[in-house]
Scaffold this active site. Structure first.
Site, PDB file in Angstrom:
ATOM      1  N   ASP A  32       0.844  -1.209   0.000  1.00 34.61           N
ATOM      2  CA  ASP A  32       0.000   0.000   0.000  1.00 34.61           C
ATOM      3  C   ASP A  32       0.878   1.258   0.000  1.00 34.61           C
ATOM      4  O   ASP A  32       0.663   2.185  -0.790  1.00 34.61           O
ATOM      5  CB  ASP A  32      -0.905   0.066   1.241  1.00 34.61           C
ATOM      6  CG  ASP A  32      -1.818  -1.144   1.427  1.00 34.61           C
ATOM      7  OD1 ASP A  32      -3.034  -0.973   1.496  1.00 34.61           O
ATOM      8  OD2 ASP A  32      -1.295  -2.288   1.516  1.00 34.61           O
ATOM      9  N   GLU A  60      -5.206   7.396   0.605  1.00 33.39           N
ATOM     10  CA  GLU A  60      -5.580   6.715   1.852  1.00 33.39           C
ATOM     11  C   GLU A  60      -4.477   6.695   2.910  1.00 33.39           C
ATOM     12  O   GLU A  60      -4.745   6.897   4.091  1.00 33.39           O
ATOM     13  CB  GLU A  60      -6.004   5.262   1.553  1.00 33.39           C
ATOM     14  CG  GLU A  60      -6.407   4.529   2.830  1.00 33.39           C
ATOM     15  CD  GLU A  60      -6.833   3.081   2.625  1.00 33.39           C
ATOM     16  OE1 GLU A  60      -6.819   2.601   1.473  1.00 33.39           O
ATOM     17  OE2 GLU A  60      -7.173   2.452   3.628  1.00 33.39           O
ATOM     18  N   ASP A 104      -6.475   5.143  -3.986  1.00 34.34           N
ATOM     19  CA  ASP A 104      -6.449   4.014  -3.058  1.00 34.34           C
ATOM     20  C   ASP A 104      -5.381   3.077  -3.611  1.00 34.34           C
ATOM     21  O   ASP A 104      -5.595   2.378  -4.602  1.00 34.34           O
ATOM     22  CB  ASP A 104      -7.814   3.321  -3.001  1.00 34.34           C
ATOM     23  CG  ASP A 104      -7.901   2.348  -1.835  1.00 34.34           C
ATOM     24  OD1 ASP A 104      -6.841   1.930  -1.333  1.00 34.34           O
ATOM     25  OD2 ASP A 104      -9.036   2.021  -1.444  1.00 34.34           O
ATOM     26  N   ILE A 116      -3.954   0.319  -2.590  1.00 35.63           N
ATOM     27  CA  ILE A 116      -4.478  -1.056  -2.624  1.00 35.63           C
ATOM     28  C   ILE A 116      -5.862  -0.997  -1.993  1.00 35.63           C
ATOM     29  O   ILE A 116      -5.985  -0.706  -0.802  1.00 35.63           O
ATOM     30  CB  ILE A 116      -3.594  -2.059  -1.859  1.00 35.63           C
ATOM     31  CG1 ILE A 116      -2.242  -2.240  -2.563  1.00 35.63           C
ATOM     32  CG2 ILE A 116      -4.303  -3.420  -1.758  1.00 35.63           C
ATOM     33  CD1 ILE A 116      -1.326  -3.273  -1.910  1.00 35.63           C
ATOM     34  N   ASP A 117      -6.875  -1.227  -2.803  1.00 36.20           N
ATOM     35  CA  ASP A 117      -8.229  -1.307  -2.264  1.00 36.20           C
ATOM     36  C   ASP A 117      -8.537  -2.781  -2.074  1.00 36.20           C
ATOM     37  O   ASP A 117      -8.240  -3.603  -2.940  1.00 36.20           O
ATOM     38  CB  ASP A 117      -9.212  -0.676  -3.270  1.00 36.20           C
ATOM     39  CG  ASP A 117     -10.637  -0.708  -2.738  1.00 36.20           C
ATOM     40  OD1 ASP A 117     -10.824  -0.518  -1.522  1.00 36.20           O
ATOM     41  OD2 ASP A 117     -11.552  -0.915  -3.545  1.00 36.20           O
ATOM     42  N   THR A 136      -7.415  -4.389   0.905  1.00 34.49           N
ATOM     43  CA  THR A 136      -6.162  -4.907   1.496  1.00 34.49           C
ATOM     44  C   THR A 136      -6.380  -6.291   2.116  1.00 34.49           C
ATOM     45  O   THR A 136      -5.513  -7.155   2.025  1.00 34.49           O
ATOM     46  CB  THR A 136      -5.613  -3.930   2.546  1.00 34.49           C
ATOM     47  OG1 THR A 136      -5.528  -2.637   1.931  1.00 34.49           O
ATOM     48  CG2 THR A 136      -4.224  -4.325   3.009  1.00 34.49           C
ATOM     49  N   ASP A 156     -12.484   4.880  -2.172  1.00 31.89           N
ATOM     50  CA  ASP A 156     -13.065   3.545  -2.325  1.00 31.89           C
ATOM     51  C   ASP A 156     -14.131   3.502  -3.420  1.00 31.89           C
ATOM     52  O   ASP A 156     -14.651   2.422  -3.726  1.00 31.89           O
ATOM     53  CB  ASP A 156     -13.692   3.072  -1.004  1.00 31.89           C
ATOM     54  CG  ASP A 156     -12.652   2.606   0.010  1.00 31.89           C
ATOM     55  OD1 ASP A 156     -11.613   2.074  -0.407  1.00 31.89           O
ATOM     56  OD2 ASP A 156     -12.881   2.787   1.227  1.00 31.89           O
TER      57      ASP A 156
HETATM   58  N1  LIG Z   1     -16.758  -0.504   8.631  1.00 35.74           N
HETATM   59  C1  LIG Z   1     -16.623  -0.375   7.335  1.00 35.74           C
HETATM   60  N2  LIG Z   1     -17.708  -0.279   6.546  1.00 35.74           N
HETATM   61  C2  LIG Z   1     -17.594  -0.166   5.215  1.00 35.74           C
HETATM   62  N3  LIG Z   1     -16.398  -0.113   4.573  1.00 35.74           N
HETATM   63  C3  LIG Z   1     -15.282  -0.207   5.309  1.00 35.74           C
HETATM   64  C4  LIG Z   1     -15.330  -0.332   6.705  1.00 35.74           C
HETATM   65  N4  LIG Z   1     -14.072  -0.392   7.161  1.00 35.74           N
HETATM   66  C5  LIG Z   1     -13.277  -0.284   6.094  1.00 35.74           C
HETATM   67  N5  LIG Z   1     -13.993  -0.147   4.982  1.00 35.74           N
HETATM   68  C6  LIG Z   1     -13.494   0.055   3.638  1.00 35.74           C
HETATM   69  O1  LIG Z   1     -13.805  -1.026   2.801  1.00 35.74           O
HETATM   70  C7  LIG Z   1     -12.790  -1.112   1.825  1.00 35.74           C
HETATM   71  C8  LIG Z   1     -12.807  -2.451   1.223  1.00 35.74           C
HETATM   72  O2  LIG Z   1     -14.113  -2.638   0.786  1.00 35.74           O
HETATM   73  P1  LIG Z   1     -14.541  -3.959   0.160  1.00 35.74           P
HETATM   74  O3  LIG Z   1     -15.896  -3.819  -0.402  1.00 35.74           O
HETATM   75  O4  LIG Z   1     -13.456  -4.412  -0.740  1.00 35.74           O
HETATM   76  O5  LIG Z   1     -14.615  -4.849   1.404  1.00 35.74           O
HETATM   77  S1  LIG Z   1     -14.370  -6.338   1.438  1.00 35.74           S
HETATM   78  O6  LIG Z   1     -12.965  -6.514   1.731  1.00 35.74           O
HETATM   79  O7  LIG Z   1     -14.793  -6.953   0.206  1.00 35.74           O
HETATM   80  O8  LIG Z   1     -15.193  -6.744   2.496  1.00 35.74           O
HETATM   81  C9  LIG Z   1     -11.555  -0.822   2.586  1.00 35.74           C
HETATM   82  O9  LIG Z   1     -10.618  -0.328   1.671  1.00 35.74           O
HETATM   83  P2  LIG Z   1      -9.045  -0.646   1.878  1.00 35.74           P
HETATM   84  O10 LIG Z   1      -8.683  -0.141   3.238  1.00 35.74           O
HETATM   85  O11 LIG Z   1      -8.445   0.165   0.780  1.00 35.74           O
HETATM   86  O12 LIG Z   1      -8.883  -2.107   1.693  1.00 35.74           O
HETATM   87  C10 LIG Z   1     -11.996   0.224   3.591  1.00 35.74           C
HETATM   88  O13 LIG Z   1     -11.748   1.520   3.160  1.00 35.74           O
HETATM   89 MG   LIG Z   2     -10.162   0.926  -0.183  1.00 36.84          MG
HETATM   90 MG   LIG Z   3      -7.239   0.499   4.103  1.00 39.79          MG
HETATM   91 MG   LIG Z   4      -6.584   0.842   0.485  1.00 37.41          MG
END
Ligand SMILES: Nc1ncnc2c1ncn2[C@@H]1O[C@H](COP(=O)(O)OS(=O)(=O)O)[C@@H](OP(=O)(O)O)[C@H]1O
Ligand SMILES: [Mg+2]
Ligand SMILES: [Mg+2]
Ligand SMILES: [Mg+2]
Length: 353
Positions: free
Chosen positions: A46, A69, A134, A136-137, A139, A294
């Protein structure tokens, strides 16, 4: 040159280069993971990808603002972590030297790398040119060997104009059946897609190569004549989107295809190319605000592919009020012709709660 042609080209190459780094980390057993204040994970991938993308943007658009991010604070205190990331960053480059030149070449030194990461601290807002990154979305998906995306979007006066999503683990074939991850033992062969959209100019996909741009083709959502035949994409983490509500909505729409769970904005990309049809993000927490990085690229790519994207109240996502989508709750993304029907059922199910 058509409008935003330079921005699109730089954004595509910047995402391509960052994905070279994330792929290297993805295939390593230990991914250099640390925990953030909110307990969510962040990896050396990331940080490294964010530094590379920002340095590419600064080379061509030095005055633009950036909302990203990650931040470098943890790296300033941890020399080992910093060094590991620097080793990755200094060796990640595009195989095409002209393309690498367009991104301004590599980052000069470790200190500059930290400066680059922290350029991502803009507050965002409704004025001027602001990039959302982002690095790495998904993660968590990245860590479990599933889908993730390298995400970049340009907003001008609060409107998303350009969106790029690098999805290293999605099949290149637009028609391949949806799957949430890489099956164990699978290689990169046949995988890696770069999705792009420019406001008013449509959406495209092409293989995510390490060199110059491969040929791109236009993508569009599947035209659904019968909603019951649709396929849903949803988050893997039940804490990010309610699986129970989603199942109830599917049932009311007569949908029997199992929903496909995958991490990241690969969900937006998958419905945009017709590999799935509907993406719902149903609020789990009353207080969580979605982050602009995101959603910005995915929202534009889906709309340019013939989709409609709103929140659960039917409002368009509002990227103009800062680092979060403070005006919105959840996401409902569907083919434009089916969106109203899906939204109605979403509201019916959520109203019962
Ligand atoms: N509580 C809560 N509610 C909703 N969303 C949240 C929450 N916490 C985190 N995030 C954000 O979700 C990003 C990843 O979303 P995804 O849809 O890929 O989630 S998942 O991993 O498939 O469950 C993730 O992005 P990354 O941190 O870039 O991975 C977060 O930004
Ligand atoms: Mg993300
Ligand atoms: Mg993150
Ligand atoms: Mg990310």
């Amino acid at each position: 040159m058509s409008s935003y042609a330079k921005e699109l080209q730089v954004a595509q190459l910047a995402v391509q280069r960052a994905a070279i780094l994330t792929k290297r980390v993805f295939h390593e057993k230990a991914k250099g993971t640390v925990s953030k204040d909110d307990k969510s994970p962040v990896t050396i991938g990331d940080f490294g990808a964010q530094a590379l993308i920002i340095s590419a943007l600064k080379a061509s658009f030095p005055d633009d603002e950036i909302v990203a991010e990650e931040e470098a604070a943890q790296l300033r205190q941890d020399a080992n972590l910093r060094q590991t990331i620097w080793d990755l960053v200094k060796t990640a480059q595009l195989s095409d030297s002209a393309a690498e030149g367009l991104l301004g070449g590599g980052i000069k030194d470790e200190e500059t790398m930290l400066t680059m990461i922290d350029y991502g601290n803009s507050k965002g807002g409704a004025k001027g040119r602001i990039w959302a990154i982002d690095p790495i979305d998904g993660t968590k998906g990245f860590l479990r060997g599933g889908q993730y995306a390298v995400c970049l979007a340009l907003m001008v006066d609060g409107d998303v104009k350009v969106g790029v999503l690098g999805c290293p683990n999605l099949p290149i074939d637009d028609a391949a059946p949806l799957s949430g991850g890489m099956e164990s033992g699978q290689t990169d062969e046949g995988r890696g897609v770069l999705f792009s959209g420019v406001l008013g100019q449509g959406a495209t996909s092409r293989p995510l190569t390490t060199g110059v741009l491969a040929t791109e083709k236009s993508i569009s959502m599947r035209a659904i004549t019968d909603i019951a035949a649709a396929t849903f994409c949803e988050s893997v983490e039940a804490g990010h989107s309610s699986h129970g509500d989603q199942a109830e909505i599917a049932k009311l729409l007569g949908i029997t295809n199992p929903s496909v769970r995958m991490d990241s904005q690969a969900k937006y990309a998958s419905i945009a190319r017709g590999a799935g049809d509907i993406y719902l993000r149903l609020p789990v927490s009353a207080t969580y605000q979605e982050k602009i990085w995101d959603h910005a690229a995915g929202d534009l790519i889906v709309r340019e592919a013939g989709g409609a994207v709103t929140d659960i109240h039917g409002k368009p996502l509002n990227f103009s009020i800062g680092r979060t989508l403070a005006d919105n709750k959840g996401v409902v993304a569907a083919p434009a012709a089916a969106h109203a029907q899906v939204l109605e059922v979403v509201q019916e199910v959520l109203a019962k709660k």
